[in-house]
Design a protein around this motif. Structure first.
Motif, mmCIF file in Angstrom:
data_model
loop_
_atom_site.group_PDB
_atom_site.id
_atom_site.type_symbol
_atom_site.label_atom_id
_atom_site.label_comp_id
_atom_site.label_asym_id
_atom_site.label_seq_id
_atom_site.Cartn_x
_atom_site.Cartn_y
_atom_site.Cartn_z
ATOM 1 N N SER A 38 16.603 -11.921 13.764
ATOM 2 C CA SER A 38 17.312 -11.054 12.829
ATOM 3 C C SER A 38 17.015 -11.493 11.397
ATOM 4 C CB SER A 38 18.819 -11.139 13.080
ATOM 5 O OG SER A 38 19.288 -12.449 12.767
ATOM 6 N N GLU A 39 17.321 -10.637 10.456
ATOM 7 C CA GLU A 39 17.111 -10.982 9.044
ATOM 8 C C GLU A 39 17.922 -12.218 8.675
ATOM 9 O OE1 GLU A 39 14.980 -9.682 6.916
ATOM 10 O OE2 GLU A 39 14.252 -8.347 8.498
ATOM 11 N N GLU A 40 19.096 -12.338 9.254
ATOM 12 C CA GLU A 40 19.955 -13.483 8.970
ATOM 13 C C GLU A 40 19.308 -14.786 9.453
ATOM 14 O OE1 GLU A 40 24.526 -15.046 9.886
ATOM 15 O OE2 GLU A 40 23.766 -13.191 10.804
ATOM 16 N N ILE A 41 18.755 -14.764 10.677
ATOM 17 C CA ILE A 41 18.123 -15.966 11.210
ATOM 18 C C ILE A 41 16.844 -16.291 10.440
ATOM 19 C CG2 ILE A 41 16.920 -16.931 13.215
ATOM 20 C CD1 ILE A 41 18.962 -15.608 14.995
ATOM 21 N N ARG A 42 16.072 -15.267 10.077
ATOM 22 C CA ARG A 42 14.864 -15.504 9.283
ATOM 23 C C ARG A 42 15.223 -16.217 7.978
ATOM 24 N NH1 ARG A 42 11.052 -10.038 9.553
ATOM 25 N NH2 ARG A 42 10.843 -9.937 11.841
ATOM 26 N N ALA A 51 6.028 -12.012 7.901
ATOM 27 C CA ALA A 51 6.116 -11.174 9.096
ATOM 28 C C ALA A 51 4.814 -10.414 9.331
ATOM 29 C CB ALA A 51 7.285 -10.205 8.961
ATOM 30 N N ASP A 52 4.165 -9.967 8.260
ATOM 31 C CA ASP A 52 2.892 -9.255 8.402
ATOM 32 C C ASP A 52 1.818 -10.169 8.991
ATOM 33 O OD1 ASP A 52 4.059 -7.030 7.275
ATOM 34 O OD2 ASP A 52 3.281 -7.430 5.258
ATOM 35 N N VAL A 53 1.756 -11.401 8.506
ATOM 36 C CA VAL A 53 0.749 -12.351 8.988
ATOM 37 C C VAL A 53 1.032 -12.736 10.433
ATOM 38 C CG1 VAL A 53 -0.284 -14.628 8.654
ATOM 39 C CG2 VAL A 53 0.345 -13.241 6.666
ATOM 40 N N VAL A 54 2.291 -12.981 10.751
ATOM 41 C CA VAL A 54 2.661 -13.347 12.127
ATOM 42 C C VAL A 54 2.304 -12.217 13.083
ATOM 43 C CG1 VAL A 54 4.576 -13.887 13.680
ATOM 44 C CG2 VAL A 54 4.463 -14.956 11.430
ATOM 45 N N GLY A 55 2.583 -10.990 12.692
ATOM 46 C CA GLY A 55 2.241 -9.849 13.542
ATOM 47 C C GLY A 55 0.749 -9.737 13.770
ATOM 48 N N PHE A 56 -0.033 -10.000 12.741
ATOM 49 C CA PHE A 56 -1.499 -9.974 12.850
ATOM 50 C C PHE A 56 -1.981 -11.038 13.829
ATOM 51 C CE2 PHE A 56 -5.813 -10.971 11.527
ATOM 52 C CZ PHE A 56 -6.364 -9.735 11.241
ATOM 53 N N VAL A 57 -1.428 -12.244 13.716
ATOM 54 C CA VAL A 57 -1.818 -13.348 14.600
ATOM 55 C C VAL A 57 -1.385 -13.064 16.033
ATOM 56 C CG1 VAL A 57 -1.473 -15.797 15.102
ATOM 57 C CG2 VAL A 57 -1.780 -15.046 12.736
#
Length: 405
Positions: free
Chosen positions: A271-275, A318-324
């Motif tokens: 969640s946004e909170e945990i991030r 988040a964009d980089v993690v999704g790419f990986v």
């Protein structure tokens, strides 16, 4: 060594360990090392499944001296290990988890290695049974090495042979305030204080067993505990190793193994909170220990993610993690002005993001999928640089001919 002193004290902390404990104790009983040279100290940490009773039965029939201690549950593996360590009399101690088992010649080989080469820590080869085990450090047997010139920093579990005099001289115990990573802290300190470390790679000394019920201790705990573990290990390394390349070499381990997974695929499900909380927990660690010299040792996707963590950029991260996670191959961009190669992960030369080009420079040893040449073809960066040099030379020759004409 006195006549009554055993060579090795095998310390077993056990909690709800049945039925795995049966094979564990069989592996101790079957050791080729003379039973008179072994003592077993087994600590039942408040089990309710018959673990304590089975340990007491084993003590009655075992060929070596066995001490069984039963106590209220301590909440983690550190307590039982510390109790066993305080009771140990052997020249060496070995911490054996109650759901794992030893190779038949394990203790004999490890004690002989330590005695022959006068080393304070011995790593015996580990293989996984229904679970993964570390592999990079078992390339060859090393009679005498250290944590800086080998890959032993990538195996910091407690299942190793330690010279007890080393531990007592430095007052070493497991940190009971840590609920995960306590063995990493203990083992790294032993590596750094040891007068030599040995690695046995030609014989399987330890079988790391995956439990069918999924109750292995390393699988439990919230994400905040991982940050506690990383913080403790980083602090230890900083205290014992002066700033410089040697410290950076060791700092790779907590950043890569403990911290970075919190910003892997699981980050996308948070969640946004945990991030936000993860970035908050990471900030003091990044501020204190993260710097460019350390970053250059990591692959681009690892380095990029940690740089973004340091900047608190959850959106770009988040964009980089999704790419990986999608296992995509980054395009190799060769700058026509200087021929330098970059891996074009998300937000490379994105003006709005404003990320430095240096973050995208691949390491010399990094292998990349080169879309510009052939999709999914793997080449080394050195080959890329050679190709770029050849292209530049050819271009200069053409230009020279045109000018002459």
């Amino acid at each position: 060594m006195t006549a009554a002193q055993p060579d090795v004290s095998v310390i077993i902390g056990a909690y709800e360990a049945m039925p795995y404990l049966v094979e564990c104790l069989q592996s101790v009983e079957g050791q080729t090392l003379d039973p008179a040279r072994i003592e077993v100290i087994a600590v039942d940490d408040g089990s309710t499944d018959g673990t304590g009773e089975y340990l007491e039965e084993f003590a009655k029939r075992a060929p070596m001296t066995v001490t069984v201690i039963r106590q209220e549950n301590s909440g983690g593996p550190s307590g039982p290990r510390n109790v066993g360590l305080d009771q140990a009399r052997g020249r060496y101690v070995f911490f054996l988890d109650a759901d794992d088992r030893l190779g038949t010649e394990a203790l004999e080989r490890m004690v002989a290695m330590a005695d022959e080469h006068r080393t304070d820590v011995v790593l015996g080869k580990v293989v996984g049974v229904n679970r993964n085990a570390p592999k990079s450090m078992w390339g060859k047997t090393l009679p005498r090495t250290d944590v800086f010139s080998s890959k032993i920093k990538f195996t910091l579990s407690a299942q190793k042979l330690f010279r007890r005099e080393l531990l007592t001289r430095h007052g070493m115990h497991f940190d009971e305030s840590l609920k995960t990573g306590e063995d990493a802290l203990f083992t790294m300190e032993a590596y750094l204080r040891a007068d030599g470390v040995s690695v046995i790679s030609d014989y399987t000394c330890y079988y790391l067993v995956g439990r069918d019920d999924g109750k292995h201790v390393t699988k439990s705990g919230s994400y905040s505990l991982r940050f506690d573990s990383a913080r403790a290990l980083m602090r230890l390394i900083a205290e014992l190793v002066p700033a410089g390349p040697r410290r950076d070499l060791l700092m790779v381990r907590p950043f890569l193994i403990t911290l970075l997974p919190q910003f892997g695929p699981v980050f996308l499900t948070n969640s946004e909170e945990i991030r936000a909380h993860k970035l908050e927990l990471a900030k003091p660690l990044m501020d204190a220990y993260w710097h460019e010299g350390l970053a250059r040792q990591l692959k681009v996707n690892e380095r990029l993610r940690l740089h973004l963590v340091a900047r608190g950029r959850a959106d770009l991260l988040a964009d980089v993690v999704g790419f990986v996670k999608a296992n995509k191959a980054p395009t190799v961009f060769i700058d026509p002005r200087g021929g330098r190669a970059y891996l074009a992960y998300p937000h490379f030369r994105d003006r709005a993001a404003g990320l430095p080009d240096e973050w995208f420079v691949p390491t010399v040893r990094e292998t990349v999928a080169v879309e510009a040449f052939k999709p999914t073809t793997t080449v080394h960066f050195r080959r890329l640089r050679k190709a770029a040099r050849r292209l530049r030379k050819a271009a200069r020759r053409v230009l020279k001919v045109r000018r002459a004409a």
